[in-house]
Design an enzyme around this catalytic site. Structure first.
Site, PDB file in Angstrom:
ATOM      1  N   ALA A  33       0.811  -1.221   0.000  1.00 37.94           N
ATOM      2  CA  ALA A  33       0.000   0.000   0.000  1.00 37.94           C
ATOM      3  C   ALA A  33       0.845   1.271   0.000  1.00 37.94           C
ATOM      4  O   ALA A  33       0.366   2.341  -0.398  1.00 37.94           O
ATOM      5  CB  ALA A  33      -0.923   0.000   1.226  1.00 37.94           C
ATOM      6  N   ARG A  45     -21.641  -6.030  17.980  1.00 39.89           N
ATOM      7  CA  ARG A  45     -22.768  -6.099  18.916  1.00 39.89           C
ATOM      8  C   ARG A  45     -22.402  -6.811  20.211  1.00 39.89           C
ATOM      9  O   ARG A  45     -22.882  -6.456  21.278  1.00 39.89           O
ATOM     10  CB  ARG A  45     -23.947  -6.795  18.244  1.00 39.89           C
ATOM     11  CG  ARG A  45     -24.679  -5.926  17.226  1.00 39.89           C
ATOM     12  CD  ARG A  45     -25.796  -6.666  16.545  1.00 39.89           C
ATOM     13  NE  ARG A  45     -25.299  -7.729  15.680  1.00 39.89           N
ATOM     14  CZ  ARG A  45     -26.078  -8.433  14.850  1.00 39.89           C
ATOM     15  NH1 ARG A  45     -27.369  -8.190  14.805  1.00 39.89           N
ATOM     16  NH2 ARG A  45     -25.565  -9.370  14.094  1.00 39.89           N
ATOM     17  N   GLY A 185     -23.411 -25.206   7.519  1.00 42.40           N
ATOM     18  CA  GLY A 185     -23.275 -23.752   7.537  1.00 42.40           C
ATOM     19  C   GLY A 185     -23.185 -23.122   6.166  1.00 42.40           C
ATOM     20  O   GLY A 185     -22.963 -21.918   6.035  1.00 42.40           O
ATOM     21  N   ASP A 199     -29.500 -14.248  -4.166  1.00 40.28           N
ATOM     22  CA  ASP A 199     -28.107 -13.915  -3.877  1.00 40.28           C
ATOM     23  C   ASP A 199     -27.303 -13.808  -5.180  1.00 40.28           C
ATOM     24  O   ASP A 199     -26.548 -12.853  -5.377  1.00 40.28           O
ATOM     25  CB  ASP A 199     -27.508 -14.984  -2.968  1.00 40.28           C
ATOM     26  CG  ASP A 199     -26.020 -14.797  -2.736  1.00 40.28           C
ATOM     27  OD1 ASP A 199     -25.653 -13.936  -1.921  1.00 40.28           O
ATOM     28  OD2 ASP A 199     -25.218 -15.519  -3.366  1.00 40.28           O
ATOM     29  N   LYS A 203     -25.348 -10.416  -7.246  1.00 38.14           N
ATOM     30  CA  LYS A 203     -23.983 -10.410  -7.779  1.00 38.14           C
ATOM     31  C   LYS A 203     -23.970 -10.193  -9.288  1.00 38.14           C
ATOM     32  O   LYS A 203     -23.124  -9.455  -9.820  1.00 38.14           O
ATOM     33  CB  LYS A 203     -23.286 -11.723  -7.415  1.00 38.14           C
ATOM     34  CG  LYS A 203     -23.164 -11.953  -5.916  1.00 38.14           C
ATOM     35  CD  LYS A 203     -22.766 -13.386  -5.592  1.00 38.14           C
ATOM     36  CE  LYS A 203     -22.756 -13.642  -4.096  1.00 38.14           C
ATOM     37  NZ  LYS A 203     -22.519 -15.065  -3.763  1.00 38.14           N
ATOM     38  N   GLY A 300     -16.435 -17.575   2.546  1.00 32.89           N
ATOM     39  CA  GLY A 300     -15.528 -18.028   3.589  1.00 32.89           C
ATOM     40  C   GLY A 300     -14.796 -16.882   4.240  1.00 32.89           C
ATOM     41  O   GLY A 300     -14.658 -15.792   3.672  1.00 32.89           O
TER      42      GLY A 300
END
Length: 434
Positions: A33, A45, A185, A199, A203, A300
């Site tokens: 960078a 939260r 999951g 979904d 995209k 992921g």
């Protein structure tokens, strides 16, 4: 130079991965960078003791990050539409750059967000919003910028791809594999966004805008899920030399832009047909480069974090440049976006797989062929499975040549009107991706 200070909003899967990558690879990222990147504040939260956050300001109010004068870049990793939109707009209003992985936010509110970002001279980066760790947005927006993009086609939802892979490889039912995907999951308790194509449509909307230089138009994307597919359809496709994939397709035609997500038959020898499990892949066809394939982990913790941090590095590099000379959010200059229309699905053209449950009587095939012929639909091949009789009907599998969808719809209506002779017709589109 002083380090750039960032605030992370959301320390869940992707937020946690981003934090870990920034901490673990701090030196390497700084070298790329040109200056250090420091996590100065995190909004979450509930406490996350698995992360070492000593010395970092913690808050449960995301808007505190957006208004913190010490923060240069806000990383939005909460997901959802409402609060995320308010947070991003608040951050922009306060002159902060934004990095997000939120495909729903960009697909639905991106036009508004990018307009406000241009007004304030800040960057909104969103590589991680599409295909997780695959840098496909950068590839289309920059690497393929010399090309007129003809079409984009992608397996861009890992859950659906996992389900179809298990159905094909192990002969399992949709319901059985979905239950496992939820246990692993891969799928939410409410899997609607994944299995009904929403979904993927988020995209695809983003990819189409970048590919063709059009405003984001999620509301015009056609979506069709995989819930009605059976192992029989998967096996018939295999016998015909095809694989069924839940595909997003954006294609530029003389009449308009096709923007559609649906189950699709793809020839089994195509690379994208052999993308299995939870992996993602996007094919892009340009007039100069031809077809290119981008493959990798579509979700992921750390694959997605890889794209988030790459965006962060890009923003840091660009912070000292003139806003007018930055890469445009949607690849084309804002005043050059096209008003090329999005085509309704009925006007899109494709080849088709039809599974017709019909009486095994003389003359039935002639009736079917006549109905298709009257509508200008040519048959490429036919396969019949006499041994699989069900309720007095046997499956007749047809592949058609390319035709406008409205003609197929009319033909299916006419076929299903032959009550007692023909049962419900299953239709799946076919794409050869040449």
């Amino acid at each position: 130079m002083n380090p750039v200070k960032v605030g992370i909003c959301g320390l869940g899967t992707v937020g946690g991965g981003t934090f870990n990558v920034l901490q673990r690879n701090a030196e390497e990222i700084s070298r790329r960078a040109g200056r250090g990147i420091e996590v100065a504040q995190i909004a979450m939260r509930t406490p996350k003791p698995q992360f070492q956050t000593t010395g970092i300001a913690i808050t449960n109010d995301v808007f505190e990050v957006a208004t913190n004068p010490e923060i240069d870049i806000v990383i939005e990793l909460m997901g959802g539409y409402t609060v995320a939109r308010e947070l991003v707009l608040k951050a922009i209003e306060n002159g902060k750059h934004v990095v997000t992985a939120n495909k729903a936010l960009i697909a639905v509110h991106g036009n508004e967000i990018f307009a406000k970002a241009r007004e304030k001279g800040v960057i909104v980066a969103f590589e991680a919003a599409v295909a997780g760790g695959i840098p496909v947005i950068k590839a289309i927006r920059e690497g393929l910028s010399a090309n007129r993009i003809n079409w984009v086609a992608g397996i861009i939802n890992g859950t659906g791809n996992f389900i179809l892979t298990e159905m094909r490889e192990k002969g399992r039912t949709f319901e059985d594999v979905l239950a496992e995907a939820q246990a692993l999951g891969y799928a939410e308790a409410d899997p609607t966004f994944d299995v009904e194509g929403i979904d993927a449509a988020h995209k695809l909307t983003i990819l189409a805008s970048i590919a063709f230089g059009i405003p984001l138009q999620f509301d015009k994307a056609y979506t069709e899920g995989i819930t009605k597919l059976t192992t029989a359809d998967v096996n018939y496709a295999e016998a015909l030399g095809y694989r069924i994939k839940h595909l997003g397709v954006a294609r530029s035609t003389a009449s308009g832009i096709e923007l559609r997500v649906h189950p699709t038959l793809i020839p089994a020898d195509r690379l994208i047909a052999n993308v299995n499990g939870v992996m993602n892949a996007v094919m892009v066809n340009g007039d100069a480069a031809g077809s290119t394939l981008f493959y990798g982990a579509g979700a992921g913790m750390e694959p997605t974090a890889s794209s988030v941090v790459a965006d962060l590095v890009d923003v840091v590099r660009a912070m000292t440049s003139d806003p007018e000379n930055r890469v445009p959010h949607l690849a084309f200059q804002p005043d050059s976006l096209s008003d090329h229309p999005i085509l309704p699905i009925e006007a899109c053209e494709s080849a088709y797989y039809l599974r017709i449950q019909a009486k095994d009587h003389p003359g039935v095939l002639a009736q079917v062929a006549s109905i298709l012929s009257e509508r200008g639909i040519n048959i490429e091949s036919i396969m019949q499975k006499e041994v699989e009789e069900h309720d007095g009907l046997v499956p007749m599998i047809l592949l058609t040549h390319r035709v406008v969808e409205q003609r197929i719809n009319d033909a299916i209506t006419a076929l299903e009107a032959l009550q007692g002779v023909v049962g419900p017709v299953v239709r799946i589109r076919v794409e050869h991706l040449n």
